[in-house]
Design a protein around this motif. Structure first.
Motif, PDB file in Angstrom:
ATOM      1  N   ARG A  38       0.833  -1.198   0.000  1.00  0.00           N
ATOM      2  CA  ARG A  38       0.000   0.000   0.000  1.00  0.00           C
ATOM      3  C   ARG A  38       0.871   1.252   0.000  1.00  0.00           C
ATOM      4  N   VAL A  39       1.971   1.236   0.737  1.00  0.00           N
ATOM      5  CA  VAL A  39       2.899   2.380   0.770  1.00  0.00           C
ATOM      6  C   VAL A  39       3.485   2.606  -0.617  1.00  0.00           C
ATOM      7  N   GLU A  40       3.869   1.531  -1.305  1.00  0.00           N
ATOM      8  CA  GLU A  40       4.415   1.676  -2.669  1.00  0.00           C
ATOM      9  C   GLU A  40       3.373   2.254  -3.615  1.00  0.00           C
ATOM     10  N   ARG A  41       2.095   1.821  -3.453  1.00  0.00           N
ATOM     11  CA  ARG A  41       1.020   2.366  -4.278  1.00  0.00           C
ATOM     12  C   ARG A  41       0.866   3.867  -4.033  1.00  0.00           C
ATOM     13  N   LEU A  42       0.917   4.276  -2.774  1.00  0.00           N
ATOM     14  CA  LEU A  42       0.823   5.707  -2.434  1.00  0.00           C
ATOM     15  C   LEU A  42       1.991   6.496  -3.023  1.00  0.00           C
ATOM     16  N   LYS A  43       3.177   5.906  -2.976  1.00  0.00           N
ATOM     17  CA  LYS A  43       4.362   6.573  -3.567  1.00  0.00           C
ATOM     18  C   LYS A  43       4.136   6.857  -5.044  1.00  0.00           C
ATOM     19  N   ARG A  44       3.674   5.826  -5.763  1.00  0.00           N
ATOM     20  CA  ARG A  44       3.451   5.997  -7.211  1.00  0.00           C
ATOM     21  C   ARG A  44       2.404   7.073  -7.476  1.00  0.00           C
ATOM     22  N   ARG A  45       1.329   7.064  -6.668  1.00  0.00           N
ATOM     23  CA  ARG A  45       0.260   8.041  -6.847  1.00  0.00           C
ATOM     24  C   ARG A  45       0.774   9.454  -6.593  1.00  0.00           C
ATOM     25  N   GLU A  46       1.590   9.626  -5.535  1.00  0.00           N
ATOM     26  CA  GLU A  46       2.156  10.941  -5.233  1.00  0.00           C
ATOM     27  C   GLU A  46       3.090  11.426  -6.334  1.00  0.00           C
ATOM     28  N   LYS A  47       3.872  10.506  -6.898  1.00  0.00           N
ATOM     29  CA  LYS A  47       4.774  10.887  -8.001  1.00  0.00           C
ATOM     30  C   LYS A  47       3.962  11.370  -9.203  1.00  0.00           C
ATOM     31  N   ARG A  48       2.832  10.675  -9.498  1.00  0.00           N
ATOM     32  CA  ARG A  48       1.989  11.107 -10.625  1.00  0.00           C
ATOM     33  C   ARG A  48       1.430  12.501 -10.359  1.00  0.00           C
ATOM     34  N   ASN A  49       1.005  12.739  -9.117  1.00  0.00           N
ATOM     35  CA  ASN A  49       0.458  14.055  -8.764  1.00  0.00           C
ATOM     36  C   ASN A  49       1.524  15.132  -8.878  1.00  0.00           C
ATOM     37  N   LYS A  50       2.741  14.827  -8.452  1.00  0.00           N
ATOM     38  CA  LYS A  50       3.840  15.804  -8.574  1.00  0.00           C
ATOM     39  C   LYS A  50       4.101  16.146 -10.030  1.00  0.00           C
ATOM     40  N   LEU A  51       4.092  15.131 -10.893  1.00  0.00           N
ATOM     41  CA  LEU A  51       4.340  15.381 -12.315  1.00  0.00           C
ATOM     42  C   LEU A  51       3.204  16.220 -12.923  1.00  0.00           C
ATOM     43  N   LEU A  52       1.961  15.974 -12.488  1.00  0.00           N
ATOM     44  CA  LEU A  52       0.854  16.770 -13.008  1.00  0.00           C
ATOM     45  C   LEU A  52       0.928  18.217 -12.552  1.00  0.00           C
ATOM     46  N   LYS A  53       1.354  18.457 -11.318  1.00  0.00           N
ATOM     47  CA  LYS A  53       1.438  19.819 -10.798  1.00  0.00           C
ATOM     48  C   LYS A  53       2.566  20.623 -11.445  1.00  0.00           C
ATOM     49  N   SER A  54       3.687  19.983 -11.715  1.00  0.00           N
ATOM     50  CA  SER A  54       4.839  20.729 -12.253  1.00  0.00           C
ATOM     51  C   SER A  54       4.762  20.924 -13.749  1.00  0.00           C
TER      52      SER A  54
END
Length: 118
Positions: A102-118
């Motif tokens: 679950r932690v790895e899934r959250l990491k991937r989701r956060e990385k996608r959100n970071k890429l969308l924001k930048s």
């Protein structure tokens, strides 16, 4: 012949040593005649000096910029390293409470959100 040598030596010593001052202030430095145009230089010489000064200033500015860029690069590297360390610690704290997948899934989701924001 002895008289001519003595006469020739006297004016030479008079030229090197001026003698006593008229006002009696021998401790003051001797003044030279005031010549207002004595320190002037030609236009060509002034322009050459200005060009040399401009080149020197440009080189100094370039060196300062290089030094500042290097300093900023080091500062940014330190900040990036600290941010990565904090993020790693945060994920480790999450992993204590949650399952690893679950932690790895959250990491991937956060990385996608970071890429969308930048």
């Amino acid at each position: 012949m002895a008289k001519t040598k003595a006469v020739a030596a006297a004016p030479l010593s008079a030229l090197t040593r001026p003698g006593l001052r008229k006002n009696g202030k021998q401790w003051h430095a001797q003044k030279s005649a005031f010549r207002p145009k004595a320190g002037q230089t030609s236009y060509e010489k002034r322009t050459q000096e200005r060009k040399a000064m401009a080149a020197m200033k440009a080189k100094e500015k370039e060196m300062k910029d290089e030094k500042d860029d290097e300093r900023q690069r080091r500062i940014q590297a330190i900040k990036d390293k600290r941010a990565a360390k904090e993020e790693k610690e945060r994920y480790e704290k999450m992993a204590e409470k949650m399952h690893r997948k679950r932690v790895e899934r959250l990491k991937r989701r956060e990385k996608r959100n970071k890429l969308l924001k930048s």
